[in-house]
Design an enzyme around this catalytic site. Structure first.
Site, PDB file in Angstrom:
ATOM      1  CB  SER A  40     -78.262 -23.309 -89.236  1.00  0.00           C
ATOM      2  OG  SER A  40     -78.888 -22.993 -90.461  1.00  0.00           O
ATOM      3  CG  ASP A  41     -75.235 -26.181 -85.452  1.00  0.00           C
ATOM      4  OD1 ASP A  41     -76.249 -26.108 -84.748  1.00  0.00           O
ATOM      5  OD2 ASP A  41     -74.810 -27.240 -85.932  1.00  0.00           O
ATOM      6  CD  GLN A  42     -69.423 -22.316 -87.392  1.00  0.00           C
ATOM      7  OE1 GLN A  42     -68.653 -23.246 -87.247  1.00  0.00           O
ATOM      8  NE2 GLN A  42     -69.190 -21.380 -88.278  1.00  0.00           N
TER       9      GLN A  42
END
Length: 395
Positions: free
Chosen positions: A169-171
């Site tokens: 999700s971060d990336q």
């Protein structure tokens, strides 16, 4: 440092962001040639510099998302530091920030303060849950976005839903942020006007699931960890030597028939449970077990040789270490050295193969904390050394 052959030559990005989502977006833009100025907090800088207790100024976690940038320390809690940040951001093309909604506005350095000074500024706000809605102010990390978006449920058995994999999700959020920034820059080239764009971790992770969402909205079907494998006819098998391989047959019948020829099981092609793709989808688990028994009889090298000779889409199921030493990854130069001398670090290469990209990795190291403070302040006509205290994060 920034070659005019680069796609984003002449574009300056101010990265007011920490950890992964914002820094990843900034690094992607730096890879395209933008001058990315990373604003960091006093003394420690981005928390990823000392992730997991490392004492080094550049940890692997920090290096992974921050190559090719310049680092400046500014303290926006002081009047002078705040004014210098506003001057820096107003003279940029893009600002990327990943503070909690409203945090930078309350500090007097948010979008409303900047757009008055720079109507052409592209301002990208990254948040966990978005700038509005009932969850707006909740603290959000990668695992929370994966969980609430439905993505996690497609990666695990929901009866034992252990955390798995990289910070997806971060990336993804960083990717969508960079995508939005590029679109806004193109729009500005036509209209002359900047704009604010908002990217949330929850929204980005849901948006990354168009097939699963469409299946649910149009048919009511809810994807689980085997849904994609059944439809795509993807398999993973462990061979006699304990080494795994992957096969992805997709929909063309030729790949199914080629697999049967490669493993000497043409009889399965006439089996009533596997005669059509829809039947193979319906009986996926039974077929998987049938094929697993075959692949367990010989070593992986044997099967890969036969599968490749029959033009079956296949490959070894690699660890990261195996992937990075694979000859094809080497041909694509997926490990490159950024910086030189004591600053040289091997890091992941580029996803976009651009033959016009300058070979400048040696001149694009991971920055030390505040390494470019004096240089950047001088460029802005603000060379007073007292201005070089850094940002204190409020997120």
């Amino acid at each position: 440092m920034f070659d005019n052959r680069s796609m984003l030559a002449g574009i300056r990005v101010v990265e007011m962001a920490n950890v992964i989502s914002g820094p990843f977006a900034g690094m992607l833009l730096a890879d395209l040639g933008a001058d990315v100025v990373k604003v960091e907090m006093t003394g420690t800088g981005d928390p990823f510099r000392i992730w997991a207790g490392e004492s080094a100024a550049i940890s692997p976690a920090f290096a992974a998302y921050n190559r090719g940038k310049r680092s400046i320390e500014l303290d926006i809690k002081t009047p002078r530091g705040r004014e210098n940040y506003l001057h820096l951001a107003a003279n940029a093309d893009v600002v990327i920030e990943n503070f909690r909604p409203g945090a930078l506005d309350r500090a007097g350095v948010g979008y409303e303060a900047l757009k008055q000074r720079a109507p052409g500024l592209v301002y990208c706000s990254i948040s966990g849950m978005g700038q509005s809605g009932p969850y707006r102010d909740l603290p959000t990390f990668d695992g929370i976005a994966q969980a609430m978006s439905g993505l996690w449920s497609q990666l695990v058995d929901m009866e034992t839903p252990d955390p798995v994999g990289p910070p997806i999700s971060d990336q993804l959020t960083g990717l969508y942020a960079a995508y939005g920034v590029l679109g806004a820059l193109v729009s500005r080239g036509t209209t002359g006007l900047g704009r604010r764009i908002d990217v949330s971790m929850l929204g980005a992770t849901i948006a990354f699931q168009p097939h699963g969402v469409a299946e649910y909205l149009l048919t009511g079907a809810i994807a689980d960890k085997s849904s994609r494998a059944r439809v795509s006819q993807s398999f993973a098998f462990v061979c006699a030597d304990g080494l795994p391989l992957a096969i992805h047959l997709s929909s063309p019948p030729k790949f199914w028939l080629a697999l049967l020829a490669a493993i000497d099981r043409k009889d399965l092609g006439d089996h009533p449970d596997y005669a059509t793709k829809s039947m193979r989808e319906r009986n996926y688990e039974r077929l998987r077990q049938e094929l697993a028994a075959v692949f367990g009889t010989r070593d992986r090298s044997h099967w890969l040789e036969r599968l490749i000779a029959s033009d079956v889409p296949c490959g070894p199921l690699n660890t990261v270490a195996e992937a990075m030493t694979d000859p094809q990854a080497k041909a694509l130069r997926m490990a490159r050295t950024f910086g030189k001398g004591e600053r040289a670090l091997p890091l992941v290469g580029y996803a976009i193969d651009d033959p016009h990209r300058p070979e400048d990795e040696a001149d694009r190291p991971v920055p030390l904390l505040g390494e470019h403070t004096a240089q950047i302040l001088e460029e802005l006509g603000l060379s007073d050394a007292a201005n070089s205290a850094s940002l204190s994060s409020t997120s």
